[in-house]
Motif scaffolding. Structure first.
Motif, PDB file in Angstrom:
ATOM      1  N   CYS A 206      48.568  48.789  38.217  1.00  0.00           N
ATOM      2  CA  CYS A 206      47.626  47.028  36.979  1.00  0.00           C
ATOM      3  C   CYS A 206      46.366  47.061  37.494  1.00  0.00           C
ATOM      4  CB  CYS A 206      48.013  46.032  37.068  1.00  0.00           C
ATOM      5  SG  CYS A 206      50.033  46.190  37.257  1.00  0.00           S
TER       6      CYS A 206
ATOM      7  N   LEU B 254      46.722  50.952  25.076  1.00  0.00           N
ATOM      8  CA  LEU B 254      45.931  51.995  25.544  1.00  0.00           C
ATOM      9  C   LEU B 254      47.387  53.317  25.572  1.00  0.00           C
ATOM     10  CD1 LEU B 254      44.644  54.118  27.458  1.00  0.00           C
ATOM     11  CD2 LEU B 254      45.613  53.279  29.532  1.00  0.00           C
TER      12      LEU B 254
ATOM     13  N   VAL C 276      37.859  45.258  30.314  1.00  0.00           N
ATOM     14  CA  VAL C 276      39.451  44.354  31.270  1.00  0.00           C
ATOM     15  C   VAL C 276      39.545  42.977  31.709  1.00  0.00           C
ATOM     16  CG1 VAL C 276      40.913  45.156  33.420  1.00  0.00           C
ATOM     17  CG2 VAL C 276      40.197  46.415  31.650  1.00  0.00           C
TER      18      VAL C 276
ATOM     19  N   THR D  52      44.200  29.720  32.846  1.00  0.00           N
ATOM     20  CA  THR D  52      44.070  29.847  31.662  1.00  0.00           C
ATOM     21  C   THR D  52      44.144  30.169  30.875  1.00  0.00           C
ATOM     22  OG1 THR D  52      43.135  31.899  32.805  1.00  0.00           O
ATOM     23  CG2 THR D  52      41.370  30.060  32.909  1.00  0.00           C
TER      24      THR D  52
ATOM     25  N   TYR E 218      46.479  33.355  26.783  1.00  0.00           N
ATOM     26  CA  TYR E 218      46.069  34.497  27.604  1.00  0.00           C
ATOM     27  C   TYR E 218      45.057  35.757  26.240  1.00  0.00           C
ATOM     28  CZ  TYR E 218      47.579  32.749  31.341  1.00  0.00           C
ATOM     29  OH  TYR E 218      47.867  31.965  32.612  1.00  0.00           O
TER      30      TYR E 218
ATOM     31  N   VAL F  87      52.320  39.113  31.043  1.00  0.00           N
ATOM     32  CA  VAL F  87      52.833  40.265  31.959  1.00  0.00           C
ATOM     33  C   VAL F  87      53.058  41.888  31.966  1.00  0.00           C
ATOM     34  CG1 VAL F  87      52.972  40.984  34.278  1.00  0.00           C
ATOM     35  CG2 VAL F  87      51.505  39.164  34.201  1.00  0.00           C
TER      36      VAL F  87
ATOM     37  N   MET G 205      50.726  43.701  29.049  1.00  0.00           N
ATOM     38  CA  MET G 205      50.466  44.307  30.194  1.00  0.00           C
ATOM     39  C   MET G 205      51.581  45.547  30.489  1.00  0.00           C
ATOM     40  SD  MET G 205      47.063  44.110  30.185  1.00  0.00           S
ATOM     41  CE  MET G 205      46.912  43.867  28.631  1.00  0.00           C
TER      42      MET G 205
ATOM     43  N   LEU H 261      54.661  40.021  40.180  1.00  0.00           N
ATOM     44  CA  LEU H 261      53.125  39.962  39.708  1.00  0.00           C
ATOM     45  C   LEU H 261      52.512  39.042  39.236  1.00  0.00           C
ATOM     46  CD1 LEU H 261      54.035  43.204  37.416  1.00  0.00           C
ATOM     47  CD2 LEU H 261      51.845  43.220  39.459  1.00  0.00           C
TER      48      LEU H 261
HETATM   49  C1  HEM Z   1      44.526  41.251  29.732  1.00  0.00           C
HETATM   50  C2  HEM Z   1      48.182  41.364  33.808  1.00  0.00           C
HETATM   51  C3  HEM Z   1      47.374  46.769  33.307  1.00  0.00           C
HETATM   52  C4  HEM Z   1      43.378  46.320  30.316  1.00  0.00           C
HETATM   53  C5  HEM Z   1      45.178  40.967  30.909  1.00  0.00           C
HETATM   54  C6  HEM Z   1      45.839  39.746  31.195  1.00  0.00           C
HETATM   55  C7  HEM Z   1      46.519  40.100  32.511  1.00  0.00           C
HETATM   56  C8  HEM Z   1      45.996  41.237  32.850  1.00  0.00           C
HETATM   57  C9  HEM Z   1      47.271  38.808  32.572  1.00  0.00           C
HETATM   58  C10 HEM Z   1      45.049  38.650  30.455  1.00  0.00           C
HETATM   59  C11 HEM Z   1      44.225  37.939  30.658  1.00  0.00           C
HETATM   60  C12 HEM Z   1      43.568  37.159  30.136  1.00  0.00           C
HETATM   61  O1  HEM Z   1      44.131  37.190  28.712  1.00  0.00           O
HETATM   62  O2  HEM Z   1      42.115  35.797  30.633  1.00  0.00           O
HETATM   63  C13 HEM Z   1      48.005  42.984  33.768  1.00  0.00           C
HETATM   64  C14 HEM Z   1      49.448  43.034  34.443  1.00  0.00           C
HETATM   65  C15 HEM Z   1      48.856  44.550  34.615  1.00  0.00           C
HETATM   66  C16 HEM Z   1      47.871  45.203  33.709  1.00  0.00           C
HETATM   67  C17 HEM Z   1      49.609  42.095  35.888  1.00  0.00           C
HETATM   68  C18 HEM Z   1      49.909  45.593  35.287  1.00  0.00           C
HETATM   69  C19 HEM Z   1      50.785  45.126  34.699  1.00  0.00           C
HETATM   70  C20 HEM Z   1      46.807  46.662  32.735  1.00  0.00           C
HETATM   71  C21 HEM Z   1      45.948  48.365  32.859  1.00  0.00           C
HETATM   72  C22 HEM Z   1      45.066  48.344  31.733  1.00  0.00           C
HETATM   73  C23 HEM Z   1      44.587  46.437  31.244  1.00  0.00           C
HETATM   74  C24 HEM Z   1      46.929  49.340  33.332  1.00  0.00           C
HETATM   75  C25 HEM Z   1      43.934  49.606  30.999  1.00  0.00           C
HETATM   76  C26 HEM Z   1      44.187  50.379  31.022  1.00  0.00           C
HETATM   77  C27 HEM Z   1      44.128  45.122  30.485  1.00  0.00           C
HETATM   78  C28 HEM Z   1      42.427  44.805  29.329  1.00  0.00           C
HETATM   79  C29 HEM Z   1      43.056  43.338  28.918  1.00  0.00           C
HETATM   80  C30 HEM Z   1      44.299  42.879  30.133  1.00  0.00           C
HETATM   81  C31 HEM Z   1      41.738  45.467  28.622  1.00  0.00           C
HETATM   82  C32 HEM Z   1      42.219  42.493  27.548  1.00  0.00           C
HETATM   83  C33 HEM Z   1      43.222  42.342  26.587  1.00  0.00           C
HETATM   84  C34 HEM Z   1      42.415  41.523  25.395  1.00  0.00           C
HETATM   85  O3  HEM Z   1      41.701  42.149  24.655  1.00  0.00           O
HETATM   86  O4  HEM Z   1      42.960  40.234  25.656  1.00  0.00           O
HETATM   87  N1  HEM Z   1      45.582  42.218  31.795  1.00  0.00           N
HETATM   88  N2  HEM Z   1      47.340  44.046  33.437  1.00  0.00           N
HETATM   89  N3  HEM Z   1      45.836  45.909  32.423  1.00  0.00           N
HETATM   90  N4  HEM Z   1      44.626  43.914  30.517  1.00  0.00           N
HETATM   91 FE1  HEM Z   1      46.076  44.137  31.713  1.00  0.00          FE
END
Ligand code: HEM
Ligand code: HEM
Length: 346
Positions: free
Chosen positions: A220, A239, A270, A279, A282, A295, A298, A315
């Protein structure tokens, strides 16, 4: 007796197999290589020295609904500082009860994002602050009308003069945005995670620490890193595997609209994860209300992995350690309108 021992041995084996991962001895060190604790003082912002006068003017502007055409919406309507710095709606409701296209991100710690908005289209908070005022679905106003409104109230003119000393005519749209940026720079929320990074072992529970270890092990933190646990880079949402069409609506292509590059289709900044427990809902679409579900999504979309329920719980425990102390914001008494203040329009 033998049966009892065997039963106990099996029970012990099962318990060990399911016991949560131990907390690595070098957890803090590894965490410090990925993240950074929040500063204890207001951070500096580029080309806009933060002064007490600018901060208090910015606070008034942030809370004043009269900068919107209808006189109904302030920045705080959609970024309520009492509810996590956002509006807790799927997508925001603005001028004329219109529903906007995206979920409102929090303004808390936004000063640390490398760029603002889900697609990073504003380079900093002063550039960002000019957007909502003019957005038809948000405040539906014009820079000229905002300046006329502020100039019509002598107290505001006095406050702008104090905040921008030496400027002949400081009540401008630029200075409006700069004052708001200065106020937003104060919205920093130190959390148990910061205390842990700073050396306090007792600041996070063992479940939160295991969650932190897992957050880094699973990858993450290859995206959500740095001082805001995100807010730095851009990645495709999906991705590895495309999210469902309700979570990733087809017509919002994210960063593609900014760069016009095919590779940027469905690429988003991100998300910064500080205060994420406050918040919901999501994602940019605001379609997911449960942090556990976010989560798990993701896991499948970004890592190509079905996370177990235990992993998701750990997490989320870690994400809870990112909930910080929101600064006390005393509601200011705002300048009174005068006969020349433009009337609200619906
Ligand atoms: C959004 C957690 C892995 C890229 C989010 C959100 C959470 C989160 C909770 C929503 C946040 C919100 O709406 O305010 C996690 C966790 C991960 C993880 C726990 C591992 C298990 C990743 C990875 C990437 C990534 C590896 C990149 C390759 C993003 C992006 C968003 C996002 C681009 C925005 C998505 C959107 O357009 O709404 N993540 N994430 N995340 N995360 Fe992750
Ligand atoms: C995005 C501040 C008014 C809804 C943002 C962001 C900031 C901010 C700093 C970017 C946060 C980030 O990218 O993490 C302000 C200020 C306002 C204001 C200073 C007053 C001048 C409003 C209002 C609404 C609103 C009135 C709702 C009607 C949103 C939405 C986004 C956003 C939906 C995300 C838009 C996108 O990514 O395309 N705001 N906001 N904001 N704000 Fe506001």
């Amino acid at each position: 007796m033998k049966i009892l021992f065997t039963t106990m041995a099996v029970a012990l084996l099962v318990a060990t197999a399911f016991a949560a991962d131990p907390i690595p001895a070098d957890l803090r060190e590894t965490a410090l290589a990925n993240f950074k604790a929040l500063p204890s003082t207001t951070p500096a912002v580029a080309n806009n020295p933060v002064t007490p006068e600018k901060i208090s003017l910015g606070k008034a502007l942030f809370l004043d609904p009269r900068v919107s055409a209808s006189g109904v919406f302030s920045c705080n309507s959609c970024h309520n500082l009492a509810t996590g710095g956002d509006d807790n709606l799927e997508t925001s409701i603005g001028h004329g009860w219109q529903k906007g296209p995206r979920n409102a991100p929090t303004v808390l710690n936004a000063v640390f994002n490398n760029a603002q908005f889900w697609d990073g289209r504003a380079e900093d908070l002063k550039a960002q602050a000019k957007g909502p005022v003019q957005a038809g679905v948000e405040m539906a106003n014009t820079p000229g009308q905002v300046v006329a409104t502020l100039k019509s109230m002598p107290k505001y003119v006095e406050w702008f003069n104090a905040a921008f000393p030496g400027e002949a005519d400081p009540v401008t749209f630029d200075d409006f945005a700069k004052a708001i940026e200065a106020f937003e720079a104060t919205l920093v929320t130190p959390a148990p995670f910061d205390a842990f990074l700073n050396g306090d072992d007792a600041a996070m529970t063992s479940q939160q620490k295991q969650g932190l270890a897992l957050f880094m092990d699973k990858g993450c933190s290859s995206c959500h890193a740095g001082i805001n646990v995100g807010g730095e880079g851009y990645y495709p949402f999906g991705l590895i595997e495309k999210p469902s069409a309700d979570v990733l609506p087809e017509k919002d292509k994210g960063r593609f609209a900014v760069t016009n590059t095919a590779d940027d289709s469905y690429v988003f900044r991100v998300a910064p994860l500080r205060n994420v427990a406050l918040t919901a809902p999501y994602f940019h679409s605001g379609k997911v209300w449960d942090l556990k579900q976010a989560v798990a999504i993701m896991g499948t979309t970004q890592l190509g992995e079905e996370l177990t329920e235990e992993d998701v719980d750990l997490l989320v425990a870690f994400l809870n350690s990112l909930t910080g102390k929101v600064p006390e914001v005393a509601y200011p008494i705002l300048p009174a309108e005068t006969a020349t203040t433009p009337r609200p329009v619906s």
